[in-house]
Design a protein around this motif. Structure first.
Motif, mmCIF file in Angstrom:
data_model
loop_
_atom_site.group_PDB
_atom_site.id
_atom_site.type_symbol
_atom_site.label_atom_id
_atom_site.label_comp_id
_atom_site.label_asym_id
_atom_site.label_seq_id
_atom_site.Cartn_x
_atom_site.Cartn_y
_atom_site.Cartn_z
ATOM 1 N N THR A 119 0.843 -0.857 -0.021
ATOM 2 C CA THR A 119 0.335 0.405 0.311
ATOM 3 C C THR A 119 1.088 1.184 0.074
ATOM 4 O O THR A 119 2.116 1.591 0.334
ATOM 5 N N ASP A 120 0.375 2.084 -0.273
ATOM 6 C CA ASP A 120 0.488 3.266 -0.803
ATOM 7 C C ASP A 120 0.674 4.389 -0.255
ATOM 8 O O ASP A 120 0.921 5.929 -0.331
ATOM 9 N N HIS A 121 -0.695 4.973 0.576
ATOM 10 C CA HIS A 121 -0.937 6.399 0.605
ATOM 11 C C HIS A 121 -1.885 7.027 -0.623
ATOM 12 O O HIS A 121 -2.445 7.968 -0.468
ATOM 13 N N ALA A 122 -1.638 6.498 -2.272
ATOM 14 C CA ALA A 122 -2.313 7.307 -3.039
ATOM 15 C C ALA A 122 -2.453 8.714 -2.705
ATOM 16 O O ALA A 122 -3.085 9.192 -2.985
ATOM 17 N N PHE A 123 -0.854 9.215 -3.012
ATOM 18 C CA PHE A 123 -0.771 10.527 -2.458
ATOM 19 C C PHE A 123 -0.812 11.516 -4.035
ATOM 20 O O PHE A 123 -1.814 10.840 -4.974
ATOM 21 N N LEU A 138 6.233 6.366 -3.972
ATOM 22 C CA LEU A 138 6.026 5.466 -2.951
ATOM 23 C C LEU A 138 7.167 5.722 -1.995
ATOM 24 O O LEU A 138 8.379 5.943 -1.884
ATOM 25 N N LEU A 139 5.990 7.297 -1.041
ATOM 26 C CA LEU A 139 6.918 7.243 -0.007
ATOM 27 C C LEU A 139 6.667 6.952 1.177
ATOM 28 O O LEU A 139 7.250 6.471 1.911
ATOM 29 N N HIS A 140 5.369 6.374 1.648
ATOM 30 C CA HIS A 140 4.414 5.844 2.798
ATOM 31 C C HIS A 140 3.763 4.754 1.843
ATOM 32 O O HIS A 140 2.985 3.759 0.967
ATOM 33 N N VAL A 141 4.775 3.594 2.133
ATOM 34 C CA VAL A 141 4.649 2.210 1.352
ATOM 35 C C VAL A 141 4.998 1.170 2.812
ATOM 36 O O VAL A 141 5.341 1.644 3.526
ATOM 37 N N GLN A 142 3.595 0.444 2.394
ATOM 38 C CA GLN A 142 3.236 0.039 4.082
ATOM 39 C C GLN A 142 2.532 -1.536 3.163
ATOM 40 O O GLN A 142 2.707 -2.065 2.255
ATOM 41 N N SER A 143 2.739 -2.809 4.265
ATOM 42 C CA SER A 143 2.184 -3.743 4.237
ATOM 43 C C SER A 143 2.394 -4.705 2.923
ATOM 44 O O SER A 143 2.343 -6.473 3.103
ATOM 45 N N SER A 144 3.997 -4.884 2.600
ATOM 46 C CA SER A 144 4.361 -6.233 1.642
ATOM 47 C C SER A 144 4.938 -7.037 2.309
ATOM 48 O O SER A 144 5.186 -8.322 1.739
ATOM 49 N N MET A 145 5.314 -7.356 3.600
ATOM 50 C CA MET A 145 5.609 -8.707 4.771
ATOM 51 C C MET A 145 4.094 -8.214 5.724
ATOM 52 O O MET A 145 4.666 -8.942 7.170
ATOM 53 N N ARG A 146 3.544 -7.882 6.026
ATOM 54 C CA ARG A 146 1.851 -8.168 6.298
ATOM 55 C C ARG A 146 1.765 -8.958 7.560
ATOM 56 O O ARG A 146 1.802 -9.956 7.234
ATOM 57 N N MET A 147 1.575 -7.726 9.051
ATOM 58 C CA MET A 147 1.151 -9.176 9.343
ATOM 59 C C MET A 147 -0.773 -9.481 9.565
ATOM 60 O O MET A 147 -0.599 -8.657 8.827
ATOM 61 N N GLY A 148 -0.601 -10.265 9.681
ATOM 62 C CA GLY A 148 -2.724 -10.643 9.936
ATOM 63 C C GLY A 148 -2.668 -12.431 10.703
ATOM 64 O O GLY A 148 -2.597 -12.636 11.360
ATOM 65 N N LYS A 154 10.403 -19.798 12.119
ATOM 66 C CA LYS A 154 10.875 -18.686 13.284
ATOM 67 C C LYS A 154 11.733 -18.357 13.539
ATOM 68 O O LYS A 154 12.653 -18.415 13.211
ATOM 69 N N ARG A 155 11.887 -17.741 14.906
ATOM 70 C CA ARG A 155 12.837 -16.361 15.148
ATOM 71 C C ARG A 155 13.509 -16.460 14.429
ATOM 72 O O ARG A 155 14.416 -14.751 13.666
ATOM 73 N N LEU A 156 12.183 -15.722 13.162
ATOM 74 C CA LEU A 156 12.725 -14.241 12.347
ATOM 75 C C LEU A 156 11.663 -13.056 12.462
ATOM 76 O O LEU A 156 10.268 -13.857 12.225
ATOM 77 N N TYR A 157 11.797 -12.105 12.523
ATOM 78 C CA TYR A 157 10.672 -10.944 12.116
ATOM 79 C C TYR A 157 10.524 -9.774 11.372
ATOM 80 O O TYR A 157 12.111 -9.854 11.062
ATOM 81 N N VAL A 158 9.812 -9.409 11.127
ATOM 82 C CA VAL A 158 10.191 -8.155 10.434
ATOM 83 C C VAL A 158 9.727 -7.030 11.240
ATOM 84 O O VAL A 158 8.415 -7.246 12.150
ATOM 85 N N ALA A 159 9.967 -6.131 11.264
ATOM 86 C CA ALA A 159 10.265 -4.650 12.671
ATOM 87 C C ALA A 159 10.226 -3.159 11.829
ATOM 88 O O ALA A 159 11.607 -2.148 11.806
ATOM 89 N N ASP A 160 9.301 -3.434 10.626
ATOM 90 C CA ASP A 160 9.355 -2.033 9.888
ATOM 91 C C ASP A 160 7.807 -1.127 9.482
ATOM 92 O O ASP A 160 7.127 -2.545 9.745
ATOM 93 N N ASN A 161 7.809 -0.668 7.861
ATOM 94 C CA ASN A 161 6.254 -0.264 7.601
ATOM 95 C C ASN A 161 5.938 -1.918 7.037
ATOM 96 O O ASN A 161 5.036 -1.528 6.765
ATOM 97 N N SER A 162 6.654 -2.491 6.278
ATOM 98 C CA SER A 162 6.529 -3.582 5.562
ATOM 99 C C SER A 162 5.492 -4.553 6.946
ATOM 100 O O SER A 162 4.733 -5.496 6.244
ATOM 101 N N ALA A 163 5.132 -4.679 8.110
ATOM 102 C CA ALA A 163 5.137 -5.248 8.975
ATOM 103 C C ALA A 163 3.706 -4.740 8.903
ATOM 104 O O ALA A 163 3.216 -5.982 9.178
ATOM 105 N N LEU A 164 3.294 -3.917 8.660
ATOM 106 C CA LEU A 164 2.453 -2.930 8.993
ATOM 107 C C LEU A 164 0.750 -4.357 8.272
ATOM 108 O O LEU A 164 1.434 -3.951 6.866
#
Length: 590
Positions: free
Chosen positions: A327-331, A495-505, A523-533
């Motif tokens: 997602t990219d907030h469709a500026f 593509l500035l506000h980009v999110q969700s390419s590795m999304r949690m759910g 396991k033992r592999l986490y994601v911690a940036d916008n892509s996790a949203l």
């Protein structure tokens, strides 16, 4: 053997690194770009020197600007605004730190709940994330933005339209308010003079109203790095991480390696479970490769690079959702021209906002002449007043949408401080075909490059409707504020506000991460940036939510794999601006 390896020193990685190191873990932080330890010497306010995507200091590429930038494959026109180096893209963000819309989360029962993207909501409630918001807001800190003439002009327009003022940090309805942003309040001479000597630290502190947020914050001059006004992670979490041994009795300073481009995440099947075991990175200056092991690996390389790294590492992807759902907030951009001074190119990047739950938000935005002129040229609707390629539409603005050129453009730039630029930030639905892949034909020194697939790009009917609503609302605000002319650009994808390419759910069939931001497949592999949203968070700027989620992820890592206990509900942040001054500045000279 490290406890934790964090890949990426942008908006999210340093948060995880700082929090875990402060609790005594051995953390290695790897960053593909350079660290500008002395930003006053490395950066300028010249817009091309800073923002040129090929040669600028804020490009995506190695610190040596004589070397080739790192390419991405874009089949259709779009602009990727992505910065390498310590601080990542927060090096040029405005510091805007609103919370997400509560309707983006599970358990939301507002009357408008079905107007959100319910199929891809966060797998926990907004109330659960609130303590983590408060933790980050206290750590950075997040404060009410300093106001100027442009903000007053915006507020006047909102007031004349009869809009309500939002009085809490939780977004509860259509409203306007000052920004809550990660920019230190002006002190001393800041905001009161243009005398460069009088604006040096300690005669001035906090924001000096220079108007150059996009060029990277190194104001006030002579201030220690972690007392620069804008709290990008290179000015906030990274200095805290590198001095984590000072914050707590058991703390350990993070080890940070820059110019270290991670090319592979390693994993093994241990007792029938695939688990991350370490990484290999390449020194971008020498070409040497290094492999190191860790108990936990955290990917924080961004929405484009995380899928690239995952796919180049041949990590499992059984549901084919790695890289999907971008997602990219469709500026969009709407500009008002006024018959009086607005200060449109002065002050903090953005110090005010209007929020519209289920739709998105509008922000008056400070832009210098170069960036504004290039922004006005990025249109999908032909040239305003010259030709229409079929996309141009009429609305509350003057004429059709399109690129602004010729006399219109000259008039805006000649009178830039009689304008007000409105940034449209749209709540964008998650669409499976909007994705990041790896190129089938182009490689660089680090493997197959990322391909952002714009050819199959989809926008939901709700996203398109939201964008039109916000553009018309922005035009109405400008008219009500006194604008004599209003122009709408209809921008190409930015593509500035980009999110969700590795999304949690909560649904394992359409998410990469579980409710703790741990990979479902390794396991033992986490994601911690916008892509996790999980989604576009309703439209607000994503960095604060990413940092709150990264704090929660650090806590889950500490509890799950290191026998620790939760801290956010029971403790207060041990750092403040006063602590930064007495500890990191005096003892380490950061």
């Amino acid at each position: 053997m490290r406890d934790v390896i964090v890949i990426g020193a942008g908006g999210g990685g340093p948060v995880v690194a700082k929090e875990l190191a402060q609790r005594g873990l051995d953390v290695l932080l790897l960053e593909a770009g350079a660290r500008n330890a002395d930003s006053e010497q490395a950066w300028t306010h010249f817009e091309n020197d800073s923002n040129n995507p090929i040669t600028g200091t804020k490009r995506y590429g190695p610190g040596d600007r004589d070397k080739q930038f790192w390419a991405r494959e874009l089949p259709k026109p779009a602009q990727i605004i992505n910065v390498a180096g310590v601080g990542g893209t927060t090096q040029m963000y405005f510091g805007n730190s609103p919370r997400a819309m509560p309707g983006a989360f599970a358990g939301y029962n507002g009357d408008d709940k079905n107007l959100y993207d319910r199929a891809y909501e966060f797998p926990f409630t907004y109330e659960e994330l609130k303590p983590y918001y408060e933790w980050v807001e206290a750590t950075l800190p997040v404060q009410t933005a300093a106001m100027g003439t442009s903000e007053q002009t915006f507020f006047n327009g909102c007031e004349h339209l009869g809009m309500n003022v939002q009085v809490t940090r939780d977004i509860t309805g259509d409203s306007y308010r000052p920004q809550q942003n990660a920019v230190l309040q002006p002190g001393g001479n800041a905001g009161l003079t243009t005398d460069t000597i009088a604006l040096e630290y300690p005669q001035a502190s906090g924001c000096t109203f220079c108007g150059h947020c996009l060029q990277g914050c190194y104001q006030p001059r002579l201030a220690p790095r972690n007392l620069k006004a804008r709290r990008s992670t290179d000015n906030s979490y990274v200095p805290m991480a590198l001095t984590a041994d000072l914050w707590a009795a058991n703390g350990r300073a993070v080890t940070m390696v820059t110019d270290a481009y991670v090319t592979q995440v390693h994993y093994e099947n241990i007792n029938g479970v695939d688990q991350a075991t370490g990484v290999t990175w390449r020194d971008v200056n020498t070409g040497e490769t290094v492999t190191e092991q860790a108990s936990v690996v955290v990917m924080s390389a961004g929405c484009i690079e995380n899928p690239r790294l995952w796919l180049n590492s041949d990590l499992p992807n059984p549901n084919d959702w790695v890289g999907r759902g971008l997602t990219d907030h469709a500026f969009d951009i709407v500009v008002g021209v006024f018959p009086f001074y607005t200060g449109g190119a002065k002050g903090v990047g953005s110090s005010a906002r209007a929020d519209f739950p289920t739709r998105g938000c509008i922000e008056p935005t400070t832009m210098g002449p170069s960036f504004l002129s290039s922004t006005l040229m990025f249109s999908d609707s032909g040239i305003r007043g010259q030709y229409d390629n079929g996309r141009g539409v009429f609305g509350e603005w003057d004429g059709e949408t399109g690129r602004v050129v010729g006399k219109d453009l000259k008039n805006i730039l000649d009178n830039i401080n009689n304008t007000l630029t409105m940034l449209i930030i749209t709540d964008d639905d998650v669409e499976p075909e909007n994705r990041v892949e790896i190129s089938a034909s182009r490689n660089d020194d680090h493997g197959a490059i990322a391909r952002v697939d714009m050819e199959k790009r989809q926008r939901s009917a709700r996203t398109l409707e939201n964008r039109e609503f916000l553009a018309n609302k922005a035009a109405s605000i400008l008219r009500a504020a006194g604008a004599t002319e209003v122009l709408r650009v209809d921008t190409v994808p930015i593509l500035l506000h980009v999110q969700s390419s590795m999304r949690m759910g909560s649904d394992a069939s359409n998410s990469v991460l579980d409710e703790n931001a741990e990979s479902r497949f390794v396991k033992r592999l986490y994601v911690a940036d916008n892509s996790a949203l999980a989604n576009a968070i309703g439209g607000p700027n994503p960095t604060l939510t990413t940092q709150a989620l990264a704090t929660r992820t650090a806590e889950k890592i500490y509890q799950t794999y290191f026998g620790g206990s939760a801290w956010v509900e029971s403790e207060s942040p041990v750092c403040s601006i006063d602590d930064v001054v007495t500890n990191a500045v005096i003892q380490r000279g950061l």
